[in-house]
Scaffold this active site. Structure first.
Site, PDB file in Angstrom:
ATOM      1  N   ARG A 167       0.182  13.856  13.876  1.00  0.00           N
ATOM      2  CA  ARG A 167       0.560  13.826  12.465  1.00  0.00           C
ATOM      3  C   ARG A 167       0.745  15.216  11.852  1.00  0.00           C
ATOM      4  NH1 ARG A 167      -1.862   8.670   9.484  1.00  0.00           N
ATOM      5  NH2 ARG A 167       0.304   8.452   8.898  1.00  0.00           N
ATOM      6  N   PRO A 168       1.714  15.971  12.368  1.00  0.00           N
ATOM      7  CA  PRO A 168       1.980  17.302  11.816  1.00  0.00           C
ATOM      8  C   PRO A 168       2.659  17.241  10.446  1.00  0.00           C
ATOM      9  CG  PRO A 168       3.538  16.787  13.567  1.00  0.00           C
ATOM     10  CD  PRO A 168       2.601  15.619  13.466  1.00  0.00           C
ATOM     11  N   ILE A 169       2.824  18.412   9.783  1.00  0.00           N
ATOM     12  CA  ILE A 169       3.466  18.429   8.467  1.00  0.00           C
ATOM     13  C   ILE A 169       4.634  19.425   8.425  1.00  0.00           C
ATOM     14  CG2 ILE A 169       1.461  17.606   7.179  1.00  0.00           C
ATOM     15  CD1 ILE A 169       0.987  20.563   6.362  1.00  0.00           C
ATOM     16  N   ASP A 170       5.146  19.766   9.611  1.00  0.00           N
ATOM     17  CA  ASP A 170       6.240  20.754   9.675  1.00  0.00           C
ATOM     18  C   ASP A 170       7.470  20.328   8.861  1.00  0.00           C
ATOM     19  OD1 ASP A 170       6.142  18.809  11.899  1.00  0.00           O
ATOM     20  OD2 ASP A 170       8.116  19.606  12.387  1.00  0.00           O
TER      21      ASP A 170
ATOM     22  N   ARG B 220      -9.384  -0.009   3.267  1.00  0.00           N
ATOM     23  CA  ARG B 220      -8.414   1.018   2.863  1.00  0.00           C
ATOM     24  C   ARG B 220      -7.054   0.403   2.553  1.00  0.00           C
ATOM     25  NH1 ARG B 220      -8.108   6.423   6.246  1.00  0.00           N
ATOM     26  NH2 ARG B 220      -6.364   6.468   4.819  1.00  0.00           N
TER      27      ARG B 220
ATOM     28  N   LYS C  69       0.844  -1.211   0.000  1.00  0.00           N
ATOM     29  CA  LYS C  69       0.000   0.000   0.000  1.00  0.00           C
ATOM     30  C   LYS C  69       0.868   1.245   0.000  1.00  0.00           C
ATOM     31  CE  LYS C  69      -1.902   1.589   4.016  1.00  0.00           C
ATOM     32  NZ  LYS C  69      -1.566   3.009   4.298  1.00  0.00           N
ATOM     33  N   ASN C  70       1.774   1.316   0.960  1.00  0.00           N
ATOM     34  CA  ASN C  70       2.500   2.575   1.148  1.00  0.00           C
ATOM     35  C   ASN C  70       3.547   2.844   0.073  1.00  0.00           C
ATOM     36  OD1 ASN C  70       0.927   3.297   3.260  1.00  0.00           O
ATOM     37  ND2 ASN C  70       2.319   2.556   4.847  1.00  0.00           N
TER      38      ASN C  70
ATOM     39  N   ARG D 201      -4.040  10.538   4.139  1.00  0.00           N
ATOM     40  CA  ARG D 201      -2.830  11.169   4.661  1.00  0.00           C
ATOM     41  C   ARG D 201      -1.768  11.318   3.555  1.00  0.00           C
ATOM     42  NH1 ARG D 201       0.247  14.056   8.490  1.00  0.00           N
ATOM     43  NH2 ARG D 201       2.383  13.462   8.107  1.00  0.00           N
TER      44      ARG D 201
ATOM     45  N   ASP E 106       3.176  -0.103  12.452  1.00  0.00           N
ATOM     46  CA  ASP E 106       1.984  -0.640  11.774  1.00  0.00           C
ATOM     47  C   ASP E 106       1.708  -2.097  12.150  1.00  0.00           C
ATOM     48  OD1 ASP E 106       1.634   1.774  10.532  1.00  0.00           O
ATOM     49  OD2 ASP E 106       2.599   1.176   8.661  1.00  0.00           O
TER      50      ASP E 106
ATOM     51  N   CYS F 111      -5.568   8.096   8.851  1.00  0.00           N
ATOM     52  CA  CYS F 111      -5.919   7.437  10.096  1.00  0.00           C
ATOM     53  C   CYS F 111      -5.615   8.345  11.284  1.00  0.00           C
ATOM     54  CB  CYS F 111      -5.124   6.147  10.235  1.00  0.00           C
ATOM     55  SG  CYS F 111      -5.756   4.840   9.200  1.00  0.00           S
TER      56      CYS F 111
HETATM   57  N1  EPU Z   1       6.136  13.887  12.173  1.00  0.00           N
HETATM   58  C1  EPU Z   1       6.325  15.181  12.547  1.00  0.00           C
HETATM   59  N2  EPU Z   1       6.316  16.145  11.586  1.00  0.00           N
HETATM   60  C2  EPU Z   1       6.078  15.868  10.279  1.00  0.00           C
HETATM   61  C3  EPU Z   1       5.914  14.531   9.879  1.00  0.00           C
HETATM   62  C4  EPU Z   1       5.946  13.551  10.859  1.00  0.00           C
HETATM   63  O1  EPU Z   1       6.494  15.479  13.716  1.00  0.00           O
HETATM   64  O2  EPU Z   1       6.062  16.807   9.469  1.00  0.00           O
HETATM   65  C5  EPU Z   1       6.164  12.816  13.184  1.00  0.00           C
HETATM   66  C6  EPU Z   1       4.850  12.037  13.242  1.00  0.00           C
HETATM   67  O3  EPU Z   1       3.883  12.705  14.017  1.00  0.00           O
HETATM   68  C7  EPU Z   1       5.308  10.731  13.840  1.00  0.00           C
HETATM   69  C8  EPU Z   1       6.722  10.573  13.295  1.00  0.00           C
HETATM   70  O4  EPU Z   1       7.118  11.849  12.805  1.00  0.00           O
HETATM   71  O5  EPU Z   1       5.359  10.845  15.232  1.00  0.00           O
HETATM   72  C9  EPU Z   1       6.879   9.573  12.196  1.00  0.00           C
HETATM   73  O6  EPU Z   1       5.864   9.765  11.228  1.00  0.00           O
HETATM   74  P1  EPU Z   1       6.119   9.546   9.687  1.00  0.00           P
HETATM   75  O7  EPU Z   1       6.135  10.888   9.029  1.00  0.00           O
HETATM   76  O8  EPU Z   1       7.241   8.625   9.445  1.00  0.00           O
HETATM   77  O9  EPU Z   1       4.768   8.818   9.281  1.00  0.00           O
HETATM   78  P2  EPU Z   1       4.041   9.000   7.922  1.00  0.00           P
HETATM   79  O10 EPU Z   1       5.054   9.201   6.865  1.00  0.00           O
HETATM   80  O11 EPU Z   1       2.919   9.953   8.057  1.00  0.00           O
HETATM   81  C10 EPU Z   1       4.107   6.521   7.106  1.00  0.00           C
HETATM   82  C11 EPU Z   1       3.095   5.494   6.745  1.00  0.00           C
HETATM   83  C12 EPU Z   1       2.390   5.033   8.002  1.00  0.00           C
HETATM   84  C13 EPU Z   1       3.423   4.460   8.964  1.00  0.00           C
HETATM   85  C14 EPU Z   1       4.500   5.503   9.250  1.00  0.00           C
HETATM   86  C15 EPU Z   1       5.633   4.991  10.117  1.00  0.00           C
HETATM   87  C16 EPU Z   1       2.390   6.173   4.530  1.00  0.00           C
HETATM   88  C17 EPU Z   1       1.313   6.740   3.672  1.00  0.00           C
HETATM   89  N3  EPU Z   1       2.127   6.080   5.839  1.00  0.00           N
HETATM   90  O12 EPU Z   1       3.380   7.572   7.714  1.00  0.00           O
HETATM   91  O13 EPU Z   1       1.483   4.027   7.615  1.00  0.00           O
HETATM   92  O14 EPU Z   1       2.800   4.108  10.168  1.00  0.00           O
HETATM   93  O15 EPU Z   1       5.067   5.975   8.011  1.00  0.00           O
HETATM   94  O16 EPU Z   1       6.199   3.871   9.539  1.00  0.00           O
HETATM   95  O17 EPU Z   1       3.441   5.796   4.053  1.00  0.00           O
HETATM   96  C18 EPU Z   1      -0.450   2.741   7.730  1.00  0.00           C
HETATM   97  O18 EPU Z   1      -0.114   2.240   6.645  1.00  0.00           O
HETATM   98  O19 EPU Z   1      -1.381   2.266   8.432  1.00  0.00           O
HETATM   99  C19 EPU Z   1       0.258   3.903   8.221  1.00  0.00           C
HETATM  100  C20 EPU Z   1      -0.218   4.686   9.172  1.00  0.00           C
END
Ligand code: EPU
Length: 421
Positions: free
Chosen positions: A123-126, A401, A23-24, A94, A308, A118
């Site tokens: 889940r910030p985007i900074d 999903r 998926k990812n 997301r 996950d 989810c």
């Molecule tokens: N974070 C920040 N700032 C940001 C981005 C992330 O503080 O701008 C924090 C998050 O809040 C979290 C940490 O960094 O505490 C790690 O998050 P990451 O950004 O790695 O997660 P993600 O990229 O949003 C992807 C997968 C998730 C998976 C995570 C960790 C996708 C679409 N999603 O999320 O998958 O849990 O990496 O491996 O690739 C799922 O498939 O069910 C799922 C949630």
């Protein structure tokens, strides 16, 4: 709304279950297709709701997507009719955030809402915004707080250090950097296999990237990318979930079409619990041992224990002898499923939003529940499969999903599960 009805605790699961495409990784391949006006072909894409939403989002931007055979798509983003995301779709996905990198790099502008997905933490985007700023983009947050406008004539290469290790952050900035002027170095990058798969695809399309899969990724921007073919790797979270299911109630349960080397942390934890596992390059065979031993889990970025797999693994912990500690370190809201498991009879002490103790084994009873996220959804199906009596898992959509026709595939290995409206 569709739901799953599961009758549990009847017999051991056996036979063969094959793993679908990731998926990812698949979602990011669609995003990468935006970096070129040529056609790209994406293969082994799972038939799941998140991919369908991604296709909806791209179609709304004017991207042409055509099905070209079993689980294969031809994607062509010759031009976009808009660089504004459809808010309703983006809020449900997301990974819509990853589209901002390619769109900004190729078209000089992206307008998008806060991404959804989810609910497993803040889940910030900074990370994304800071990266774009470093690459010379101008970012304006809309006055009503509904989202952002980002623009840059051409992004320029930059040295970027990730304060937190972010999977989509790494992927998105890596994609943006492929068309930037000059060299970008990503420090403290995520190491997940999905990043390596994406970098390989980008290289097929003409990008210059080295170091994917290590903490330092170097991207030398090029003027243009061209088309190419991408083969989506197997889903390692599905692999790990099926392995956990085999350990829970399997008898020589064979998992095929997978990459066991990508779930070594999970396999190591299963070994510590007393689970015997046979494996080859692309298969696993797992059986339930007489006694499952307690084990402590601490989730971590790759190659550590994947967040996950935390919820699916917790079902095993309810059946293990002794006390297992669970520490979720990646997201702050991913133990929301514990209350439902307690109602099923599990003995879980939740210390805070990230830590819990599982005392087992405890006999589970079927219940009615609704999953907080897709991984917990699969965990509920697993719990229901070993519980006594009937369970109803509402909101099948959240499981759809990420898992393709899950009820049909699980039925084939002996789970008594059906979908009902
Ligand atoms: N974070 C920040 N700032 C940001 C981005 C992330 O503080 O701008 C924090 C998050 O809040 C979290 C940490 O960094 O505490 C790690 O998050 P990451 O950004 O790695 O997660 P993600 O990229 O949003 C992807 C997968 C998730 C998976 C995570 C960790 C996708 C679409 N999603 O999320 O998958 O849990 O990496 O491996 O690739 C799922 O498939 O069910 C799922 C949630």
């Amino acid at each position: 709304m569709a739901k799953f009805i599961v009758n549990g605790a009847k017999k051991k699961l056996t036979g063969e279950i094959s793993v679908a495409g990731s998926k990812n990784a698949g979602l990011k391949a669609f995003a990468a297709a935006l970096l070129t006006g040529d056609e790209v072909v994406l293969q082994n894409i799972p038939v799941i709701e998140d991919i369908a939403r991604m296709c909806d989002l791209l179609a709304a931007l004017g991207v042409k997507i055509e099905s070209v055979g079993d689980r294969a798509f031809a994607v062509r983003a010759a031009e976009l009719s808009s660089t504004n995301f459809d808010s309703e779709i983006a809020k449900r996905l997301r990974s819509s955030i990853v589209l901002t990198g390619p769109i900004l790099a190729r078209f000089g502008h992206a307008s998008f809402p806060y991404p959804g997905g989810c609910v497993i933490g803040k889940r910030p985007i900074d990370v994304f915004l800071k990266g774009y700023e470093k690459m010379g983009a101008k970012i304006i947050e809309r006055e009503d707080g509904s989202g952002f406008e980002i623009s840059a004539k051409r992004l320029r290469g930059a040295e970027i250090f990730f304060r937190v290790v972010s999977v989509t952050g790494t992927e998105t900035l890596m994609m943006a950097a492929t068309l930037a002027k000059g060299r970008t170095v990503l420090h403290n990058a995520a190491l997940e296999p999905e990043i390596v798969a994406l970098a390989e695809f980008l290289r097929v399309c003409g990008a210059e990237i080295t170091g994917a899969g290590t903490p330092t990724i170097v991207i030398d921007g090029v003027e243009k990318l061209h088309g190419g073919t991408y083969y989506n790797p197997p889903d390692r979270i599905e692999t790990g979930s099926f392995a956990a299911l085999g350990a829970l109630c399997g008898k020589n349960l064979r998992i095929t079409g997978c990459a066991p080397l990508e779930i070594m942390s999970l396999l190591d934890h299963l070994g510590a619990m007393g689970v015997a596992i046979a494996r080859g390059k692309d298969w696993l065979e797992v059986s339930r041992p007489k006694v499952l031993r307690a084990v402590d889990i601490k989730t971590h970025e790759y190659p550590g224990f994947p967040t996950d797999l935390q919820a699916p693994f917790s079902i095993l912990l309810t059946q293990a002898k002794g006390t297992s500690l669970m520490f979720e370190t990646v997201f702050e809201g991913r133990l929301g499923y514990a209350e439902d498991l307690k109602r099923m009879g599990a003995n879980i002490v939740v210390y805070d939003t990230q830590r819990a103790a599982f005392n087992g084994p405890s006999a589970l009873r079927g219940r009615e529940m609704e999953s907080p996220d897709l991984r917990a959804g699969l965990a509920f199906i697993m719990a229901a499969a070993v519980a006594k009596g009937e369970s109803i898992i509402h909101n099948a959509y959240i499981i759809d999903r990420g898992y393709e026709r899950i009820e049909e595939r699980l039925r084939a290995i002996g789970v008594d599960i059906k979908r009902a409206e």
